[in-house]
Design an enzyme around this catalytic site. Structure first.
Site, PDB file in Angstrom:
ATOM      1  N   GLY A  47      46.046  57.067  27.142  1.00 44.68           N
ATOM      2  CA  GLY A  47      45.724  58.087  28.685  1.00 44.68           C
ATOM      3  C   GLY A  47      44.893  58.833  28.932  1.00 44.68           C
ATOM      4  O   GLY A  47      44.311  59.440  28.346  1.00 44.68           O
ATOM      5  N   GLY A  49      44.188  61.659  32.515  1.00 49.50           N
ATOM      6  CA  GLY A  49      44.089  62.678  33.883  1.00 49.50           C
ATOM      7  C   GLY A  49      42.912  62.487  34.471  1.00 49.50           C
ATOM      8  O   GLY A  49      41.885  62.733  34.124  1.00 49.50           O
ATOM      9  N   VAL A  54      44.919  62.169  26.025  1.00 51.65           N
ATOM     10  CA  VAL A  54      46.054  61.548  25.596  1.00 51.65           C
ATOM     11  C   VAL A  54      45.354  60.473  24.872  1.00 51.65           C
ATOM     12  O   VAL A  54      45.083  59.813  24.796  1.00 51.65           O
ATOM     13  CB  VAL A  54      46.999  61.340  25.654  1.00 51.65           C
ATOM     14  CG1 VAL A  54      48.203  61.256  24.568  1.00 51.65           C
ATOM     15  CG2 VAL A  54      47.586  62.207  27.195  1.00 51.65           C
ATOM     16  N   ASP A 162      56.016  67.904  39.596  1.00 54.52           N
ATOM     17  CA  ASP A 162      55.491  66.699  38.994  1.00 54.52           C
ATOM     18  C   ASP A 162      56.560  65.785  39.149  1.00 54.52           C
ATOM     19  O   ASP A 162      55.967  64.795  38.145  1.00 54.52           O
ATOM     20  CB  ASP A 162      54.287  67.129  38.506  1.00 54.52           C
ATOM     21  CG  ASP A 162      53.085  65.381  38.692  1.00 54.52           C
ATOM     22  OD1 ASP A 162      53.647  64.886  40.376  1.00 54.52           O
ATOM     23  OD2 ASP A 162      52.299  65.602  38.019  1.00 54.52           O
TER      24      ASP A 162
END
Length: 222
Positions: A47, A49, A54, A162
């Protein structure tokens, strides 16, 4: 290496409040090429962002799989330090079965690495899209878990800021898998009488949102 719940002073160079960390911390960091001293071997990325990646990693001593989140410290401090506390400071103080578990932290001036449990079920959002039918019972189970988890966060004076299906991760691939709340990158600790804004800089009191309720209002909404 630091110890759990250390009483060390706040580090001016990083803005990290070490005395709030209730997990082991290390003033150094592993590397993707696998440092000999960090105790982990990096595998593949799962992952990313705006300012983080990650990766799956292995503990060298027992080959246990974990997840390691790498955050660009300079970008994070520049863009979000005034509106958020460091994710690991908050996450290390939360102990709930439906919140991702943090194990330890490595950090320096440029980057920090947060070692957490590895969740293999994928995002709730993807699971909803892939299933042909999502029953009322399924939705009720998810919402109960999510609201009870938020109730716990708010009881600890923490607001997530979030909440979305992408931040609710399934523990595994089974049909009855439980969900866990992740990504406390925008979270804040809020004390009584304190004013705060959402991640867009708007006053929460002026622009209320079900995802941004202060702790005192949550019990009345469930």
């Amino acid at each position: 290496m630091g110890s759990s719940c250390s009483t060390s002073r706040k580090e001016e160079s990083t803005g990290i409040n070490e005395h709030e960390l209730c997990v082991p911390y290390h003033k150094s960091h592993p590397t993707v090429s696998s440092s000999k001293t960090c105790g982990y071997e990096f595998a593949y990325k799962i992952g990313d962002g705006a300012f983080s990646d990650v990766r799956v990693a292995y503990r060298k001593n027992n080959r246990e799989k974990v997840a390691i989140k790498e955050v660009n410290m300079a970008y994070y401090v520049k863009e979000y330090a005034n509106e958020s506390q460091f994710e690991f400071n908050i996450l290390s103080q939360l102990h709930h079965p439906d919140i991702i578990k943090i194990y330890e932290v490595f950090y320096s001036k440029k980057v920090y690495y947060m070692v957490t449990e590895l969740l293999l079920g994928g995002e709730l959002f993807d699971s909803i899209c892939e299933r042909e039918h999502y029953t009322e019972g399924d939705a009720r189970k998810i919402m109960r878990t999510a609201t009870e988890t938020l109730r716990y966060c708010h009881s600890q004076k923490v607001i997530h800021r979030d909440i979305k299906p992408e931040n609710l991760i399934l523990h595994d691939k089974s049909r009855d898998a439980t969900i866990k709340l992740i990504d406390f990158g925008f979270a804040r600790v809020v004390h009584e009488g304190q004013t705060f804004t959402d991640i867009r800089g708007q006053s929460v009191s002026q622009h209320p949102s079900p995802c941004l309720l202060p702790p005192c209002l949550l019990p009345a909404t469930i």
